[in-house]
Design an enzyme around this catalytic site. Structure first.
Site, short mmCIF file in Angstrom:
data_model
loop_
_atom_site.label_atom_id
_atom_site.label_comp_id
_atom_site.label_asym_id
_atom_site.label_seq_id
_atom_site.Cartn_x
_atom_site.Cartn_y
_atom_site.Cartn_z
N HIS A 133 34.36 0.22 -51.26
CA HIS A 133 33.86 1.40 -52.04
C HIS A 133 34.52 1.11 -53.59
O HIS A 133 34.20 1.83 -54.50
CB HIS A 133 34.19 2.90 -51.61
CG HIS A 133 35.57 3.34 -51.60
ND1 HIS A 133 35.86 4.08 -52.74
CD2 HIS A 133 36.75 2.90 -50.92
CE1 HIS A 133 37.19 4.57 -52.61
NE2 HIS A 133 37.67 3.85 -51.29
N CYS A 184 45.09 10.36 -56.23
CA CYS A 184 45.89 10.68 -54.96
C CYS A 184 46.82 11.70 -55.63
O CYS A 184 47.31 12.47 -54.76
CB CYS A 184 46.28 9.44 -54.17
SG CYS A 184 45.14 8.28 -53.99
N GLN A 192 41.65 -3.45 -56.06
CA GLN A 192 41.39 -3.27 -57.37
C GLN A 192 40.76 -4.34 -58.13
O GLN A 192 40.02 -4.49 -58.85
CB GLN A 192 42.67 -2.56 -58.16
CG GLN A 192 42.86 -1.12 -57.93
CD GLN A 192 41.73 -0.20 -58.13
OE1 GLN A 192 41.08 -0.59 -59.48
NE2 GLN A 192 41.78 1.05 -57.71
N ASN A 215 46.25 0.15 -59.65
CA ASN A 215 45.22 1.14 -59.80
C ASN A 215 45.13 1.93 -61.13
O ASN A 215 44.32 2.47 -61.50
CB ASN A 215 44.91 1.57 -58.46
CG ASN A 215 46.14 2.06 -57.92
OD1 ASN A 215 47.02 1.40 -57.54
ND2 ASN A 215 46.07 3.48 -57.73
N GLY A 251 40.67 0.51 -47.09
CA GLY A 251 41.68 -0.47 -47.68
C GLY A 251 43.01 0.14 -47.34
O GLY A 251 43.77 -0.61 -46.96
N THR A 252 43.34 1.10 -46.91
CA THR A 252 44.34 1.78 -46.46
C THR A 252 44.49 1.28 -45.10
O THR A 252 45.59 0.86 -45.02
CB THR A 252 44.13 3.33 -46.22
OG1 THR A 252 43.81 4.12 -47.54
CG2 THR A 252 45.49 4.10 -45.81
N SER A 293 38.77 -3.38 -50.40
CA SER A 293 38.00 -2.16 -49.74
C SER A 293 36.66 -2.23 -50.53
O SER A 293 36.44 -2.37 -51.69
CB SER A 293 38.47 -0.98 -50.29
OG SER A 293 37.90 0.31 -49.81
C1 LIG Z 1 41.75 2.65 -53.44
C2 LIG Z 1 42.79 1.83 -53.16
C3 LIG Z 1 43.36 1.73 -51.95
C4 LIG Z 1 42.76 2.50 -50.80
O1 LIG Z 1 41.51 2.05 -50.42
P1 LIG Z 1 40.66 3.19 -49.38
O2 LIG Z 1 39.46 2.09 -48.87
O3 LIG Z 1 40.21 4.11 -50.23
O4 LIG Z 1 41.56 3.62 -48.19
C5 LIG Z 1 44.31 1.07 -51.70
N1 LIG Z 1 44.86 0.19 -52.65
C6 LIG Z 1 44.66 0.19 -53.88
C7 LIG Z 1 45.17 -0.49 -54.96
C8 LIG Z 1 43.36 1.05 -54.16
O5 LIG Z 1 43.16 1.11 -55.26
#
Ligand SMILES: *Cc1c(COP(=O)(O)O)cnc(C)c1O
Length: 392
Positions: A202, A326, A180, A152, A72-73, A200
């Site tokens: 996961h 985080c 999310q 989130n 997601g990042t 993302s």
């Molecule tokens: C977890 C999250 C991310 C990052 O996703 P990753 O796959 O862990 O890099 C970005 N934005 C939001 C809102 C998230 O909850």
């Protein structure tokens, strides 16, 4: 043995067994590099394209508009940097909100160092972005608006349809971090008028280390990774085929079961919320009371530290979160709680439960039984006053 109760699904989710099963053969039997020309490669190509179709279907997009990424990042970085640099001639101004995930916020901070200008919109006490401020902030130099779909930490759902409409009217690209919300509430890129959308795996019962970015056809955007011609020249690097198959399966399951599951999860969340409010004094709900993801409950328990509650819950086998994953470990209160106007003393008592598919009524009842006495004990020891005065 003590039962393990996981209530931190906003941080990550366990990979669904069916997703793992779907992925396995792509590690060994079907390990081919999809860029090669023999049958083994075609198998991998086919799997990748099937996954792409599923992700496209979930978002009401076209398969050619989906790029698989490493997380997601990365999707957020790709969207923000890619649009900023590709549209520099038009203007160097970006609008986002003060409650974004750090994947967006820190990318914006970096872009500021590269000479871009960023407006960080304020939010109200429920975490909803200020639409009037948004409208007033758009100039002819604005190239991108990036506002998350659901937050989130709070679960608050932003008014994306209005934002998307405004962006469209003003001819500004609109990106949303939907990490999310995807799989939990309907996400339709056309209804939202989104030009770019991050997700993302996961966070929706898929594997870690794989994500996707929706890029509307015709969008002017640069790549983040340069190399081979993978992903339609948008993202170089041999594809993570097992991971991509995993996102596809996770999305397929979400499309089939998500709606019913989220109803069940919301009931559990509501039961938890109501009971904790009844049994614990001086509890503040963070986030929008209604416009909120079904699984998230974020509260501040006044006069004690969130971390102390977490440790006590952990000792009972219960995993929850304080602030966001985080920022926990740092002493600064969460930027999201600060943005909704929670004072720093109260913010330190924050606790986030995020419920998911594996949670049961029994799990919720357990927290309802265990947390109030934990709070009572901690308040008795608390230097912040409340506990000290209660007996005299
Ligand atoms: C977890 C999250 C991310 C990052 O996703 P990753 O796959 O862990 O890099 C970005 N934005 C939001 C809102 C998230 O909850």
């Amino acid at each position: 043995m003590k039962q393990k109760i996981y209530l931190d699904h906003s941080a990550t989710t366990p990979t669904d067994r069916r997703v793992i099963e779907a992925m396995l053969s792509y590690f060994d039997k079907k390990f081919g590099n999809p860029s090669s020309l023999y049958r083994l490669a075609q198998e991998a190509q086919k799997a990748r394209e099937e996954a792409r179709e599923k992700v496209a279907r979930l978002l009401s997009a076209k398969p050619g508009e989906i790029v698989f990424t490493g997380c997601g990042t990365e999707s957020d970085n790709h969207a923000l940097k890619g649009i900023a640099f590709a549209n520099k001639e038009k203007g160097n101004h970006i609008i986002t909100s003060s409650i974004e995930h750090h994947a967006v916020l820190n990318t914006c901070k970096w872009l500021e160092k590269q000479g871009f200008e960023v407006t960080y919109l304020e939010v109200d006490q429920n975490g909803i972005v200020d639409l009037e401020q948004l409208e007033n902030s758009i100039t002819d130099k604005t190239s991108l608006i990036s506002i998350m779909h659901a937050n989130n930490e709070l679960g608050t759902i932003e008014p994306l349809e209005e934002i998307g409409e405004l962006a469209k009217e003003k001819g500004v690209y609109f990106h949303t971090d939907a990490v999310q919300s995807v799989g939990k509430i309907p996400v339709n890129v056309n209804k939202l008028n989104a030009d770019l959308l991050s997700l993302s795996a996961h966070k929706l019962y898929g594997p870690k280390g794989v994500g996707a970015l929706y890029i509307r056809k015709g969008t002017q955007i640069h790549s983040l990774l340069h190399g081979g011609h993978h992903e339609n020249n948008q993202r170089a690097g041999t594809e993570n085929i097992p991971g991509i198959v995993g996102v596809g399966k996770a999305v397929e399951i979400a499309m089939e079961e998500g709606k019913e599951e989220e109803k069940r999860i919301q009931k559990l969340r509501d039961r938890l919320e109501k009971s904790l409010k009844e049994k614990i004094e001086d509890v503040k709900l963070n986030g929008h009371p209604q416009r909120r993801l079904p699984g998230i409950l974020n509260i501040c328990v006044r006069y004690i530290e969130g971390e102390s509650m977490l440790l006590q819950l952990d000792a009972q086998g219960i995993a929850a979160s304080s602030g966001s994953a985080c920022t926990s470990g740092s002493l600064k209160p969460s930027h999201v709680l600060t943005a909704i106007g929670v004072d720093s003393e109260t913010a330190h008592g924050s606790l986030r439960f995020s419920l998911g598919k594996d949670n049961t009524e029994e799990h919720v009842e357990k927290v309802i039984d265990l947390l109030p006495p934990i709070v009572e004990r901690l308040r008795e020891m608390s230097p912040l006053g409340k506990g000290k005065t209660s007996g005299n």
